[in-house]
Design a protein around this motif. Structure first.
Motif, short mmCIF file in Angstrom:
data_model
loop_
_atom_site.label_atom_id
_atom_site.label_comp_id
_atom_site.label_asym_id
_atom_site.label_seq_id
_atom_site.Cartn_x
_atom_site.Cartn_y
_atom_site.Cartn_z
N ALA A 15 -3.45 1.53 5.56
CA ALA A 15 -2.34 0.81 5.08
C ALA A 15 -1.03 -0.23 4.55
O ALA A 15 -0.16 -0.23 4.19
CB ALA A 15 -1.18 2.50 5.47
N GLY A 16 -0.98 -1.48 5.15
CA GLY A 16 -0.19 -2.71 5.50
C GLY A 16 0.83 -2.66 6.34
O GLY A 16 1.53 -3.65 6.08
N CYS A 63 0.90 -1.47 -0.21
CA CYS A 63 0.26 0.14 -0.19
C CYS A 63 0.70 1.31 -0.12
O CYS A 63 0.78 1.86 0.66
CB CYS A 63 -0.75 -0.32 1.21
SG CYS A 63 -2.34 0.85 0.95
N HIS A 84 -0.33 8.11 3.40
CA HIS A 84 -1.98 8.28 4.26
C HIS A 84 -2.32 8.73 4.80
O HIS A 84 -0.99 9.41 6.68
CB HIS A 84 -2.06 6.99 4.67
CG HIS A 84 -1.83 5.62 3.79
ND1 HIS A 84 -2.93 5.62 2.88
CD2 HIS A 84 -0.55 5.13 2.99
CE1 HIS A 84 -2.45 4.42 1.80
NE2 HIS A 84 -1.11 4.62 2.39
#
Length: 691
Positions: free
Chosen positions: A210-211, A191, A195
């Motif tokens: 966001a992983g 990702c 963010h």
């Protein structure tokens, strides 16, 4: 009250740097907040290879108000005879920023003085944080730092992002050329991109979306569950390795494990070599069957999930095949030589510039360990002597093997494997591996008499050698780890209850280094003091009082297990309600004897007694003496001290009724001799002057 978030985004930080850096960052930030009078709640550290983060709950918006009192001129100067403020009072009020009528007069040790209470200005937490964060971030300690670009700042790896939020307020600060923002980087593969975080409380949720799993413990749990599931699918178990789990946890932002395999021909190589090749170079987990036997399988943990994980597995297999091929080659080369042939090569390996070769060290170890075998309390001394002599000959042989040169952590381990392969006695083979123990404080100790004595001899030779050439630990400098080796010797002797004379051990160890008897004696005293300091630390860490420890050690420090028995008995006696008067009485005995040195050879003559208290003390001492001596031989110091304590009333009466330092020489010497007989009962148990 709001939550504070600080995140430092960077290029990949080495796994071993992360936890110490986070701990230091947390401690430093909390200390700075406390100094700035900013109230706060619990702090949490989070981190991955690409970010270090700190969350602090319930952070106050403002500093806590603080008032202080300042003192001005004396009352007679600040007010005139009518009680009106003078110019001095007005200037003091102006300096204190208060109205003149707020000035008070207080009594001080110097007299009556003008005082004023001032309230310090309170700043916002945001402004204080913005002023300190650059410094605190750049103060995070790392084993190695680097600079990047043309910047003057340094960090473990280049900083690529900064986030600072207090609740939903954005902290405005800068480190190098990176300015803070409310945006974090997501997982670089799963990702990518930035963010936005609206509030500090949203950090973990946004990161996970966001992983990224920033919570280290949660990521560790995910990793552990994932690799165990993979192992289960292949009817295997993970070879227990908590340290490797910790390392791999901090190598990834989200764990994606995959199982790979290797050719069974590599299983001909000792397991330790294969495991080390997988672990040290590749950070792969080894798999074993239900009986603990190594299987030709491994687990690699990736930082991303590929479309074809089998292709990833084949890539890991290719890398590992090269590693294992090298390991197999080194092992096969080693197998062409015997341990005795390896031992001869130690003549070309320097142990220490002033202390000769490793081969010469093995000869010294051999002499010392054979001596220890014969004076120890172990049974079957002749067999033990043969075993320790053989173990000493080959204990360092694997240092010149190809496998240990490639995998240095296998020293001792591969020597044990080669010894077992060559058919050496099992105790001898195990001693080769275990004589390095303990390798750290609280680590495993050697497990058989051969290994225990070899470990003591090896460590003692190093200590004696270094002290003989003045390579003595000072302050924080201990390049040859002599303190750790001294502690290791003590721990082994305590565990094995070895009552070998420490003085004799040291003297035997120094014989190989020093011919001059006077210098040898001087060095031996230094070494004994060195061991005494180690013993103090060990015993106090065991929970014994420092007074009892010092009292026992200063009385006698030659039999290490015996010291513990005496300390334990003293600590028990100290808890008795009448211990203090007992201690005072025996201190008095000791103090008198110290002042009358030189009269030790005088025997007690009953015909010179003038007072019944002398006869009473003499009879009681003789009665207790034989009993106490027998108890000391048994190591029963609790009971021995209890019997010695019964003499206190007799000693007190003696001091009350007679003049010890009588003018008549014979009377004086006789009374001193009587006190010496009392002192002789406890002088090798405790020095009461240290309590």
């Amino acid at each position: 009250m709001n939550t504070l978030l600080i995140e430092i985004g960077s290029e990949e930080i080495p796994a071993g740097y992360i936890i110490p850096a986070l701990d230091a960052f947390k401690e430093n930030i909390l200390s700075a907040l406390d100094k700035s009078r900013i109230d706060h709640g619990i702090a949490h550290t989070l981190g991955t290879p690409r970010r270090l983060a700190l969350i602090i709950e319930d952070l106050a918006d403002m500093q806590t108000a603080r008032t202080s009192t300042i003192t001005g001129p004396p009352e007679r100067v600040g007010f005139d005879e009518n009680g009106n403020p003078t110019l001095a009072a007005e200037k003091f009020a102006s300096k204190a920023r208060v109205a003149v009528d707020q000035i008070k007069v207080e009594e001080t040790p110097k007299g009556r003085y003008l005082t004023a209470v001032i309230e310090e200005k309170c700043e916002s937490s945001v402004s204080i944080l913005e002023s300190i964060l650059e410094y605190e971030i750049l103060s995070i300690p790392f084993p190695k730092r680097m600079k990047w670009g043309d910047l003057s700042v340094s960090f473990a790896r280049p900083i690529i992002s900064l986030v600072g939020l207090l609740g939903d307020k954005i902290l405005d600060f800068k480190v190098g050329n990176i300015k803070s923002s409310p945006r974090i980087f997501g997982h670089p593969f799963m990702c990518p991109g930035k963010h936005k975080i609206e509030s500090a409380d949203d950090y973990i949720a946004v990161a996970e979306k966001a992983g990224v799993v920033p919570d280290i413990e949660k990521r560790k749990e995910l990793l552990t569950n994932a690799i165990e599931a993979c192992a289960k699918e292949h009817h295997s178990h993970i070879l227990e390795d908590d340290e490797l789990i910790d390392i791999v946890t901090n190598l990834v932002e989200y764990p994606f494990p995959v199982v790979g395999g290797f050719d069974e021909q590599f299983l001909e190589v000792p397991d330790e070599v294969l495991i080390t090749a997988m672990r040290e170079h590749q950070k792969y987990f080894a798999l074993v069957d239900g009986k603990g036997n190594l299987k030709p399988l491994f687990i690699a943990v990736n930082n991303t999930k590929a479309n074809d994980m089998q292709l990833v597995a084949r890539g890991h297999e290719k890398v590992l095949r090269a590693r294992l091929s090298d390991a197999k080659f080194f092992y096969e080369v080693d197998c062409k030589s015997s341990l005795d042939e390896f031992a001869q090569k130690l003549k070309n390996v320097t142990f220490q510039e002033k202390l000769g070769t490793v081969y010469e060290k093995t000869l010294r170890i051999g002499t010392l360990v054979e001596y220890l075998a014969m004076v120890s309390s172990y049974e079957d001394k002749e067999t033990l002597k043969q075993n320790v002599a053989r173990a000493a000959q080959i204990c360092k042989a694997d240092l010149v093997s190809q496998v240990v040169i490639e995998f240095t952590k296998l020293q001792g381990i591969i020597g044990r494997a080669y010894a077992q392969k060559a058919g050496e006695q099992q105790d001898v083979a195990l001693a080769i591996e275990q004589h390095y123990r303990p390798v750290y404080s609280g680590g495993k100790l050697p497990e058989n008499p051969t290994a225990c004595l070899l470990a003591i001899a090896d460590k003692l030779d190093t200590i004696c050698g270094c002290f003989s050439v003045d390579l003595i630990p000072t302050g924080g400098a201990d390049p040859y780890a002599l303190r750790r080796q001294g502690i290791g010797i003590i721990q082994i002797m305590l565990e094995e209850n070895l009552d070998v004379s420490l003085t004799a051990m040291i003297d035997k160890g120094l014989e190989a280094y020093m011919d001059d008897a006077a210098k040898r004696e001087e060095t031996a005293l230094k070494i004994k003091d060195f061991f005494k300091n180690r013993m103090i630390n060990i015993l106090t860490d065991m929970g014994f009082s420092k007074e009892a420890v010092n009292s026992a050690l200063w009385a006698s420090f030659d039999n290490i297990p015996d010291v513990v028995l005496r300390v334990r008995a003293l600590d028990s006696l100290r808890k008795e309600p009448d211990f203090e008067p007992l201690s005072i009485t025996f201190k008095r005995v000791g103090n008198i004897l110290k002042k009358t040195a030189g009269t030790e050879d005088v025997s007690v003559d009953q015909n010179l007694f003038e007072d019944p208290s002398e006869s009473a003390l003499f009879s009681a001492t003789n009665e207790v003496s034989q009993l106490v001596n027998d108890l000391i031989q048994e190591g029963n110091y609790d009971t021995a001290l209890s019997h010695i304590a019964t003499l206190r009333p007799k000693v007190d009466s003696f001091f009350d009724d007679v003049m010890v330092m009588a003018e008549d020489t014979k009377l004086r010497q006789n009374r001193i001799a009587l006190l010496s007989s009392v002192s002789g009962l406890f002088e090798n148990i405790a020095d009461f002057s240290m309590i």
